[in-house]
Design a protein around this motif. Sequence first.
Motif, short mmCIF file in Angstrom:
data_model
loop_
_atom_site.label_atom_id
_atom_site.label_comp_id
_atom_site.label_asym_id
_atom_site.label_seq_id
_atom_site.Cartn_x
_atom_site.Cartn_y
_atom_site.Cartn_z
N UNK A 6 0.84 -1.21 0.00
CA UNK A 6 0.00 0.00 0.00
C UNK A 6 0.87 1.25 0.00
N UNK A 7 1.94 1.23 0.78
CA UNK A 7 2.85 2.38 0.83
C UNK A 7 3.49 2.63 -0.54
N UNK A 8 3.94 1.57 -1.20
CA UNK A 8 4.55 1.73 -2.53
C UNK A 8 3.54 2.25 -3.55
N UNK A 9 2.32 1.72 -3.51
CA UNK A 9 1.28 2.18 -4.44
C UNK A 9 0.97 3.66 -4.22
N UNK A 10 0.93 4.06 -2.96
CA UNK A 10 0.69 5.47 -2.64
C UNK A 10 1.85 6.35 -3.11
N UNK A 11 3.05 5.96 -2.79
CA UNK A 11 4.23 6.78 -3.11
C UNK A 11 4.44 6.91 -4.62
N UNK A 12 4.05 5.90 -5.37
CA UNK A 12 4.21 5.97 -6.83
C UNK A 12 3.03 6.66 -7.50
N UNK A 13 1.93 6.84 -6.78
CA UNK A 13 0.76 7.49 -7.35
C UNK A 13 -0.21 6.52 -8.01
N UNK A 14 0.04 5.22 -7.89
CA UNK A 14 -0.85 4.21 -8.49
C UNK A 14 -2.20 4.24 -7.79
N UNK A 15 -2.17 4.33 -6.47
CA UNK A 15 -3.40 4.44 -5.68
C UNK A 15 -3.33 5.73 -4.88
N UNK A 16 -4.46 6.36 -4.70
CA UNK A 16 -4.53 7.60 -3.93
C UNK A 16 -4.84 7.28 -2.47
N UNK A 17 -4.53 8.19 -1.56
CA UNK A 17 -4.93 7.98 -0.16
C UNK A 17 -6.43 7.77 -0.02
N UNK A 18 -7.21 8.45 -0.84
CA UNK A 18 -8.66 8.29 -0.84
C UNK A 18 -9.04 6.85 -1.18
N UNK A 19 -8.43 6.28 -2.20
CA UNK A 19 -8.74 4.91 -2.62
C UNK A 19 -8.34 3.91 -1.53
N UNK A 20 -7.13 4.05 -1.01
CA UNK A 20 -6.66 3.12 0.03
C UNK A 20 -7.55 3.21 1.26
N UNK A 21 -7.93 4.41 1.65
CA UNK A 21 -8.82 4.57 2.81
C UNK A 21 -10.17 3.92 2.56
N UNK A 40 -13.99 -7.38 -3.49
CA UNK A 40 -13.82 -6.18 -4.30
C UNK A 40 -12.75 -6.31 -5.38
N UNK A 41 -11.92 -7.32 -5.29
CA UNK A 41 -10.83 -7.49 -6.27
C UNK A 41 -11.34 -7.54 -7.70
N UNK A 42 -12.50 -8.11 -7.89
CA UNK A 42 -13.01 -8.27 -9.26
C UNK A 42 -13.32 -6.94 -9.94
N UNK A 43 -13.41 -5.87 -9.18
CA UNK A 43 -13.72 -4.56 -9.75
C UNK A 43 -12.48 -3.76 -10.14
N UNK A 44 -11.32 -4.23 -9.74
CA UNK A 44 -10.08 -3.52 -10.03
C UNK A 44 -9.61 -3.90 -11.43
N UNK A 45 -9.45 -2.92 -12.31
CA UNK A 45 -9.03 -3.23 -13.68
C UNK A 45 -7.58 -3.72 -13.72
N UNK A 46 -7.28 -4.51 -14.74
CA UNK A 46 -5.90 -4.99 -14.89
C UNK A 46 -4.97 -3.86 -15.32
N UNK A 47 -5.50 -2.90 -16.07
CA UNK A 47 -4.70 -1.77 -16.53
C UNK A 47 -5.50 -0.49 -16.35
N UNK A 48 -4.79 0.59 -16.01
CA UNK A 48 -5.40 1.91 -15.92
C UNK A 48 -4.28 2.94 -15.91
N UNK A 49 -4.60 4.14 -16.31
CA UNK A 49 -3.63 5.23 -16.28
C UNK A 49 -3.62 5.84 -14.88
N UNK A 50 -2.48 6.37 -14.50
CA UNK A 50 -2.39 7.08 -13.22
C UNK A 50 -1.35 8.19 -13.35
#
Length: 170
Positions: A6-21, A40-50
């Motif tokens: 989660x920390x790596x995803x946040x620091x890279x901008x892949x996931x936002x603090x809003x999403x993780x929360x 909820x995993x089934x709703x996460x796309x395999x690819x997306x822009x960030x």
Amino acid sequence: IDNDMADQLLRQGVATPHFVAAVLAIDVETPVFSARRAELRRFVPEKFDFKPTPDGVDPITLSHVADDDKLTLAVIQAIEESNPPLGSAAAEFSDLLKSQDARETLKAKVKAHFDRVNERLSSSDPAVRKDELRRLYRKAVGVRKALVADPVFEALDETGGQLLLPLPAD
């Protein structure tokens, strides 16, 4: 491992603090191996822009800009297309993602959970305190059993739950 991811995803901008929360707020009382969150995993796309987080910027300090959060937008769309029933993890997750800032909801849920546990542990009735201790102990043992049985984590414990994550005899 999850905290680091989660920390790596946040620091890279892949996931936002809003999403993780929003993810964490789904099941505050079960932070590890949550069946509701797993749905909820089934709703996460395999690819997306960030939008990558600029070097040296703490992502927690950034404001949530809904239109820039492509992951959140894609997940909301996927959930809406599935038409989840009210009260489901998916419906709750969608509502959280659509909110102004899921971090506030997460803070409130964590505080409410803490207050409930603290109230039971501070009860003047010894039976209430004992029941809460028993409930918390069962939860801890359940997580240990799940870790020992998990295909990823079981490889880390070469002692079969005897030393790394000791389990009760019963």
